[in-house]
Design a protein around this motif. Structure first.
Motif, PDB file in Angstrom:
ATOM      1  N   GLU A 143     -28.223 -48.814 -11.979  1.00  0.00           N
ATOM      2  CA  GLU A 143     -28.074 -49.260 -11.166  1.00  0.00           C
ATOM      3  C   GLU A 143     -27.308 -50.805 -10.067  1.00  0.00           C
ATOM      4  O   GLU A 143     -27.973 -51.851 -10.833  1.00  0.00           O
ATOM      5  CB  GLU A 143     -29.417 -49.575  -9.864  1.00  0.00           C
ATOM      6  CG  GLU A 143     -29.339 -49.154  -8.336  1.00  0.00           C
ATOM      7  CD  GLU A 143     -29.917 -48.668  -6.820  1.00  0.00           C
ATOM      8  OE1 GLU A 143     -30.270 -46.907  -7.867  1.00  0.00           O
ATOM      9  OE2 GLU A 143     -29.848 -48.425  -5.774  1.00  0.00           O
ATOM     10  N   ARG A 144     -26.812 -50.236  -9.659  1.00  0.00           N
ATOM     11  CA  ARG A 144     -25.669 -51.839  -9.077  1.00  0.00           C
ATOM     12  C   ARG A 144     -25.910 -51.848  -7.654  1.00  0.00           C
ATOM     13  O   ARG A 144     -26.328 -51.093  -7.096  1.00  0.00           O
ATOM     14  CB  ARG A 144     -24.647 -51.944  -9.910  1.00  0.00           C
ATOM     15  CG  ARG A 144     -24.384 -51.815 -11.182  1.00  0.00           C
ATOM     16  CD  ARG A 144     -22.732 -52.216 -12.166  1.00  0.00           C
ATOM     17  NE  ARG A 144     -22.485 -52.180 -12.976  1.00  0.00           N
ATOM     18  CZ  ARG A 144     -21.859 -50.915 -13.789  1.00  0.00           C
ATOM     19  NH1 ARG A 144     -21.447 -50.324 -13.430  1.00  0.00           N
ATOM     20  NH2 ARG A 144     -22.685 -51.072 -14.582  1.00  0.00           N
ATOM     21  N   ALA A 145     -25.186 -53.347  -7.299  1.00  0.00           N
ATOM     22  CA  ALA A 145     -25.503 -53.008  -5.670  1.00  0.00           C
ATOM     23  C   ALA A 145     -24.799 -52.952  -5.633  1.00  0.00           C
ATOM     24  O   ALA A 145     -24.666 -51.351  -3.765  1.00  0.00           O
ATOM     25  CB  ALA A 145     -25.250 -54.882  -5.365  1.00  0.00           C
ATOM     26  N   ASP A 146     -23.388 -51.963  -5.154  1.00  0.00           N
ATOM     27  CA  ASP A 146     -22.940 -50.629  -4.619  1.00  0.00           C
ATOM     28  C   ASP A 146     -22.397 -49.552  -5.410  1.00  0.00           C
ATOM     29  O   ASP A 146     -21.916 -48.683  -5.060  1.00  0.00           O
ATOM     30  CB  ASP A 146     -21.254 -51.614  -4.709  1.00  0.00           C
ATOM     31  CG  ASP A 146     -20.859 -51.364  -6.040  1.00  0.00           C
ATOM     32  OD1 ASP A 146     -21.229 -52.074  -6.707  1.00  0.00           O
ATOM     33  OD2 ASP A 146     -19.439 -52.242  -5.718  1.00  0.00           O
ATOM     34  N   GLY A 147     -23.426 -49.203  -6.359  1.00  0.00           N
ATOM     35  CA  GLY A 147     -23.205 -47.454  -6.921  1.00  0.00           C
ATOM     36  C   GLY A 147     -24.032 -47.529  -7.852  1.00  0.00           C
ATOM     37  O   GLY A 147     -24.942 -48.443  -8.360  1.00  0.00           O
ATOM     38  N   VAL A 148     -23.692 -46.766  -8.548  1.00  0.00           N
ATOM     39  CA  VAL A 148     -25.065 -46.044 -10.238  1.00  0.00           C
ATOM     40  C   VAL A 148     -23.279 -46.218 -11.348  1.00  0.00           C
ATOM     41  O   VAL A 148     -22.527 -44.970 -10.706  1.00  0.00           O
ATOM     42  CB  VAL A 148     -25.621 -45.305  -9.799  1.00  0.00           C
ATOM     43  CG1 VAL A 148     -26.817 -45.043 -11.312  1.00  0.00           C
ATOM     44  CG2 VAL A 148     -26.379 -44.963  -8.543  1.00  0.00           C
ATOM     45  N   ALA A 149     -23.731 -46.244 -12.905  1.00  0.00           N
ATOM     46  CA  ALA A 149     -23.157 -46.566 -13.514  1.00  0.00           C
ATOM     47  C   ALA A 149     -23.592 -45.977 -14.294  1.00  0.00           C
ATOM     48  O   ALA A 149     -25.324 -45.773 -14.623  1.00  0.00           O
ATOM     49  CB  ALA A 149     -23.079 -47.814 -14.360  1.00  0.00           C
ATOM     50  N   VAL A 150     -23.202 -44.093 -14.942  1.00  0.00           N
ATOM     51  CA  VAL A 150     -23.743 -43.337 -15.209  1.00  0.00           C
ATOM     52  C   VAL A 150     -23.350 -42.966 -16.326  1.00  0.00           C
ATOM     53  O   VAL A 150     -22.038 -43.038 -16.250  1.00  0.00           O
ATOM     54  CB  VAL A 150     -23.285 -41.661 -14.172  1.00  0.00           C
ATOM     55  CG1 VAL A 150     -24.650 -41.045 -15.081  1.00  0.00           C
ATOM     56  CG2 VAL A 150     -24.370 -42.104 -12.535  1.00  0.00           C
ATOM     57  N   ALA A 151     -24.158 -43.017 -17.620  1.00  0.00           N
ATOM     58  CA  ALA A 151     -23.510 -42.698 -19.167  1.00  0.00           C
ATOM     59  C   ALA A 151     -23.548 -41.047 -19.392  1.00  0.00           C
ATOM     60  O   ALA A 151     -25.191 -40.998 -18.648  1.00  0.00           O
ATOM     61  CB  ALA A 151     -24.289 -43.198 -20.100  1.00  0.00           C
ATOM     62  N   LEU A 152     -22.465 -40.660 -19.633  1.00  0.00           N
ATOM     63  CA  LEU A 152     -22.608 -38.916 -20.350  1.00  0.00           C
ATOM     64  C   LEU A 152     -23.444 -39.289 -21.671  1.00  0.00           C
ATOM     65  O   LEU A 152     -22.744 -39.851 -22.661  1.00  0.00           O
ATOM     66  CB  LEU A 152     -21.974 -38.246 -20.171  1.00  0.00           C
ATOM     67  CG  LEU A 152     -21.647 -38.661 -18.864  1.00  0.00           C
ATOM     68  CD1 LEU A 152     -20.484 -38.047 -17.845  1.00  0.00           C
ATOM     69  CD2 LEU A 152     -22.833 -38.421 -17.372  1.00  0.00           C
ATOM     70  N   ASP A 153     -23.705 -37.770 -22.182  1.00  0.00           N
ATOM     71  CA  ASP A 153     -23.612 -37.463 -23.345  1.00  0.00           C
ATOM     72  C   ASP A 153     -22.977 -38.077 -24.531  1.00  0.00           C
ATOM     73  O   ASP A 153     -22.792 -37.034 -25.684  1.00  0.00           O
ATOM     74  CB  ASP A 153     -25.118 -36.667 -23.309  1.00  0.00           C
ATOM     75  CG  ASP A 153     -24.149 -35.335 -23.662  1.00  0.00           C
ATOM     76  OD1 ASP A 153     -23.288 -34.801 -22.469  1.00  0.00           O
ATOM     77  OD2 ASP A 153     -24.879 -34.205 -23.475  1.00  0.00           O
ATOM     78  N   ASN A 154     -21.947 -37.453 -23.716  1.00  0.00           N
ATOM     79  CA  ASN A 154     -20.181 -37.679 -24.201  1.00  0.00           C
ATOM     80  C   ASN A 154     -19.655 -38.591 -24.934  1.00  0.00           C
ATOM     81  O   ASN A 154     -18.756 -39.210 -25.170  1.00  0.00           O
ATOM     82  CB  ASN A 154     -19.443 -36.678 -24.387  1.00  0.00           C
ATOM     83  CG  ASN A 154     -18.789 -36.970 -22.683  1.00  0.00           C
ATOM     84  OD1 ASN A 154     -19.433 -37.837 -21.980  1.00  0.00           O
ATOM     85  ND2 ASN A 154     -17.772 -36.448 -22.495  1.00  0.00           N
ATOM     86  N   GLY A 155     -20.406 -39.784 -24.383  1.00  0.00           N
ATOM     87  CA  GLY A 155     -20.086 -41.108 -24.419  1.00  0.00           C
ATOM     88  C   GLY A 155     -18.962 -41.759 -23.079  1.00  0.00           C
ATOM     89  O   GLY A 155     -18.372 -42.926 -23.466  1.00  0.00           O
ATOM     90  N   GLU A 156     -18.768 -40.930 -21.879  1.00  0.00           N
ATOM     91  CA  GLU A 156     -17.802 -41.366 -21.220  1.00  0.00           C
ATOM     92  C   GLU A 156     -18.922 -42.137 -20.508  1.00  0.00           C
ATOM     93  O   GLU A 156     -20.469 -41.847 -20.317  1.00  0.00           O
ATOM     94  CB  GLU A 156     -17.747 -40.018 -20.209  1.00  0.00           C
ATOM     95  CG  GLU A 156     -16.512 -39.970 -19.798  1.00  0.00           C
ATOM     96  CD  GLU A 156     -16.252 -38.527 -18.961  1.00  0.00           C
ATOM     97  OE1 GLU A 156     -15.817 -38.585 -17.605  1.00  0.00           O
ATOM     98  OE2 GLU A 156     -16.730 -37.110 -19.622  1.00  0.00           O
ATOM     99  N   GLN A 157     -18.432 -42.976 -19.097  1.00  0.00           N
ATOM    100  CA  GLN A 157     -19.309 -43.679 -18.103  1.00  0.00           C
ATOM    101  C   GLN A 157     -19.063 -43.754 -16.989  1.00  0.00           C
ATOM    102  O   GLN A 157     -17.020 -43.380 -16.463  1.00  0.00           O
ATOM    103  CB  GLN A 157     -19.400 -44.846 -18.332  1.00  0.00           C
ATOM    104  CG  GLN A 157     -19.861 -46.014 -17.149  1.00  0.00           C
ATOM    105  CD  GLN A 157     -20.606 -47.522 -17.522  1.00  0.00           C
ATOM    106  OE1 GLN A 157     -21.395 -47.395 -18.668  1.00  0.00           O
ATOM    107  NE2 GLN A 157     -20.163 -48.149 -16.587  1.00  0.00           N
TER     108      GLN A 157
END
Ligand SMILES: Cc1cc2nc3c(=O)[nH]c(=O)nc-3n(C[C@H](O)[C@H](O)[C@H](O)COP(=O)(O)OP(=O)(O)OC[C@H]3O[C@@H](n4cnc5c(N)ncnc54)[C@H](O)[C@@H]3O)c2cc1C
Length: 386
Positions: A143-157
């Motif tokens: 979680e960041r101040a203005d959103g969420v960084a999501v990592a997926l299982d194919n390496g994508e963010q």
């Protein structure tokens, strides 16, 4: 006039990106609601396609209102199942007691619909307007101040404004954000197996039959072209099995029910050799809070009421409708929206969970001969309790 899906979807401004984990009732209905508000929606689903099967879903009360608002109630009504005859059976197939149950196509009060038909209706309502990624899972959330960084299982963010965990009883989102293990799982003392097969001829159409022995229950639902085959059983504590090993689960059912009479041998034969079935422990999910930061849970992920409540599908749709309403009321203020969503829905969820915890198991699988005899006396007296 009810606006078309696309008119409704195009009528709002853009609030940002939202990622939904899980493409079942909670996920698809949430996607619809948030898309209508103007979010750009991505759904990621671990399975390679929609996960099908399961007993019919009850549609009543607030669920009907939400489906009306979604413009989908006519499609649900068109697929509503006729009401069924429900009978408790003895080992010799004589009837202990019976009653009429199920949807009533003639009324607006309650419908029953195949789980797969409802999934298809919800899927069709969003498929053209959201990004759907099958065979994907979240591996990390920051979680960041203005959103969420999501990592997926194919390496994508992906960077999104909000993450909605709709990934069911064993929610991956819940595990990642609130912690793993079974800290929120309340095991209710049993397991449930369900497989939908082509019509077996084991019972007449539009009929449900239930056969119970102490600690065990075998159930058949008959429709025009399908038969549901269900088995429920009690255990003192959780049993060790690999929930990915389907052959092991099939063996488990065979071992537990192989000695029973009635129609059970034919039921076991009808489910042999096919890995496409539902099998899970009977449990509830009870959490002190359904959201943390920009991540919120909907449906079984946050508040599974258990198969004993018979309301899991409805509850997921109600949760999705309530979350969308809260985000509409508090645009750009996810904290207030999540608070409002939970504050409004929690009393209803707790009431349903309480009822299922008190009566559910003894109705489905009476514990011993005495409890079974007591339940059978009630049935003979006309109190079905189901
Ligand atoms: C195949 C199936 C059959 C069922 N049959 C019955 C039944 O017979 N009786 C009954 O009472 N209840 C049954 N249930 C449970 C019932 O559907 C739920 O109680 C109810 O629909 C709540 O809906 P939900 O969307 O919250 O959760 P669910 O319907 O459980 O859906 C959760 C979704 O999340 C997906 N998912 C799981 N893990 C991940 C992950 N890591 N990443 C992304 N997606 C993930 C799942 O594949 C699934 O599509 C069944 C569920 C399934 C999946």
């Amino acid at each position: 006039m009810v606006p078309s899906t696309r008119d409704a979807l195009n009528s709002r401004s853009d609030y940002g990106a939202v990622l939904i984990s899980g493409a079942s009732f909670a996920g698809l209905a949430t996607a619809y609601g948030l898309r209508r508000l103007g979010y750009r929606v991505t759904i990621i689903e671990a399975a390679p396609g929609l996960r099908r099967g399961g007993t019919p879903v009850d549609i009543e009360g607030e669920t009907i209102d939400i489906l009306k608002r979604m413009g989908l109630i006519d499609r649900v009504r068109a697929k509503a199942l006729p009401s069924r005859r429900f009978a408790f059976k003895n080992a010799d197939d004589s009837t202990l007691g019976s009653m009429g149950v199920g949807g009533d196509q003639a009324s607006e009060v309650r419908y029953e619909i195949h789980r797969d038909d409802l999934l298809d209706i919800l899927f069709d309502a969003v498929a053209d307007d959201v990004e759907l990624l099958f065979g994907r899972s979240i591996t990390g959330l920051v979680e960041r101040a203005d959103g969420v960084a999501v990592a997926l299982d194919n390496g994508e963010q992906r960077d999104v404004a909000v993450v909605v965990g709709c990934d069911g009883n064993r929610s991956n989102t819940r595990r990642l954000v609130f912690g793993g293990g079974d800290q929120f799982t309340h095991f209710m003392g049993g397991y449930f197996f369900l497989k939908v097969v082509a019509e077996t001829g084991l019972l007449p159409a539009d009929t449900t039959e239930v056969f119970r022995t102490p600690g065990r229950m075998a159930m058949l639902n008959g429709y025009d072209d399908r038969t549901d085959i269900g088995f429920g059983f009690r255990t003192e504590s959780e049993i060790a099995y690999d929930y990915r090993d389907r052959a092991q689960q099939r063996r488990l059912i065979k071992d537990r029910f192989g000695d029973l009479g009635w129609k059970v041998p034919a039921m076991l034969a009808a489910v042999a050799g096919d890995d496409d079935f539902y099998f899970d422990r009977i449990n509830q999910i009870r959490m002190p809070c359904w959201s943390r930061g920009r991540v919120v849970l909907v449906g079984d992920a946050g508040y599974c009421v258990s198969p004993l409540a018979g309301l899991g599908g409805s509850m997921a749709i109600i949760g999705a409708g309530r979350l969308a309403a809260a985000l509409e009321r508090y645009p750009y203020d996810h904290a207030s929206a999540f608070y409002h969503y939970e504050d409004g829905l929690r009393p209803f969820v707790e009431q349903i969970q309480e009822r299922a915890a008190n009566d559910g198991m003894s109705t489905m699988c009476p514990a011993d001969e005495d409890e079974l005899a007591e339940r059978n006396r009630e049935i003979a007296a006309g109190d079905m309790g189901w």
